[in-house]
Design an enzyme around this catalytic site. Structure first.
Site, mmCIF file in Angstrom:
data_model
loop_
_atom_site.group_PDB
_atom_site.id
_atom_site.type_symbol
_atom_site.label_atom_id
_atom_site.label_comp_id
_atom_site.label_asym_id
_atom_site.label_seq_id
_atom_site.Cartn_x
_atom_site.Cartn_y
_atom_site.Cartn_z
ATOM 1 C CG ASP A 116 -2.022 0.993 1.223
ATOM 2 O OD1 ASP A 116 -3.017 0.840 0.490
ATOM 3 O OD2 ASP A 116 -1.855 1.980 1.974
ATOM 4 C CG HIS A 282 -5.539 -3.457 0.434
ATOM 5 N ND1 HIS A 282 -4.914 -3.070 -0.732
ATOM 6 C CD2 HIS A 282 -5.102 -2.605 1.402
ATOM 7 C CE1 HIS A 282 -4.144 -2.021 -0.488
ATOM 8 N NE2 HIS A 282 -4.234 -1.716 0.801
#
Length: 303
Positions: A116, A282
């Site tokens: 991320d 994610h």
């Protein structure tokens, strides 16, 4: 002059110790370290801290010196004041921290893993300080400029915080600050597709940090920089490419994996790319740690 202060053993990652490392630029980063061997530096994303790596760090420490910083603005690292250009939270500034951290720890080069926001810092690190990175692993991201350039209704709906957090101070800060636990829970539950992947005690530590108004502001500044100054830096460096080997890993149930050909997006900006989807959302290292570790160790052994 950099300095290192020991903070004792990590309460969450067996075999790791905590340190506060003050860099030459005056920023102090909280760092967890463990293991011996070739250095492996791993950067978390939003809204986590270095505990995001808790499920795989002890195994990696059997073969590597594993270095887990909290990004500036996050966790227990410093949260420096920002400016109108959001420069202190540009990926260039954050990558500069990591370059100085490598120096402060007496290292020359590291293998890099970033999830991320940490992956976006790694992208800039590989461009600005290529001599310090032997290889890169980017987790569940496509390049920032690519994602903004291809924005459509689906992406804007799923990744609404990319457009909410960049609103001028103090709008997002005030709204998140009203109920940080609600925002944090909704964010994590929306991104991760594996129930129970974030244990209650880990969520509580993420929340401990997220309840700090300085971190909330820093998070917003991170995203504001991504939508402004970072894009300017990327445009100026559009002809530069990542030269070291790059592995992209992503969750097949997540937005990035569903909206992009992830390998192709990185082939646009890097010379040596491979990539694989994993059966999760994610945060593969929290959701399917054994599968993530298998892919990571295979790649590290090959470079």
């Amino acid at each position: 002059m950099s300095k290192i202060i020991a903070r004792g053993p990590s309460p969450f990652i067996p075999g790791f110790t905590l340190q506060d490392v003050t860099l030459d630029n005056g920023v102090t980063l909280r760092v967890a370290r463990g293991g011996q061997g070739a250095p492996l530096l791993m950067l978390h994303g939003h809204p986590q801290n270095h505990l995001a790596w808790r499920k795989i760090a002890p195994q990696l420490a059997q073969h590597y010196e594993v270095i887990l910083p909290d990004l500036r603005g996050y966790g227990d690292s410093d949260k420096p004041a920002s400016d109108e250009m959001h420069q202190p939270y540009s990926k260039r500034a954050m990558a500069g921290d990591i370059s100085q951290l490598i120096d402060a720890l007496g290292l020359k080069r590291v293998a890099f893993v970033g999830h991320d926001r940490g992956g976006r810092v790694g992208h800039r690190l590989a461009l600005d300080h290529p001599e310090k990175v032997s290889c890169c692993v980017f987790v569940d991201i496509a390049p920032t400029a690519t994602m903004y350039a291809r924005t459509d209704k689906i992406f804007a709906t799923r990744y609404f915080w990319w457009f909410f957090l960049i609103q001028p101070w103090p709008l997002p800060e005030t709204m998140i600050g009203h109920d940080p636990a609600f925002f944090l829970r909704k964010h994590i539950d929306g991104q991760l597709k594996t129930p129970g992947a974030t244990e209650p005690e880990i969520f509580n530590d993420y929340l401990r940090c997220y309840q700090d108004p300085a971190m909330i502001h820093a998070v917003c500044e991170d995203y504001r920089a991504a939508a402004s100054l970072d894009l300017q830096h990327d445009a100026a460096d559009s002809a530069r490419r990542i030269g070291c080997p790059l592995l992209a890993l992503w969750g097949e149930k997540g937005t990035v994996g569903q909206l992009y050909d992830v390998v192709e997006t990185w082939q646009d900006v890097a010379d040596d790319v491979q990539g694989y989807a994993l059966p999760c959302g994610h945060s593969p290292h929290e959701e399917v740690p054994a599968l993530f570790l298998q892919q990571l160790e295979r790649f590290l052994a090959s470079v």
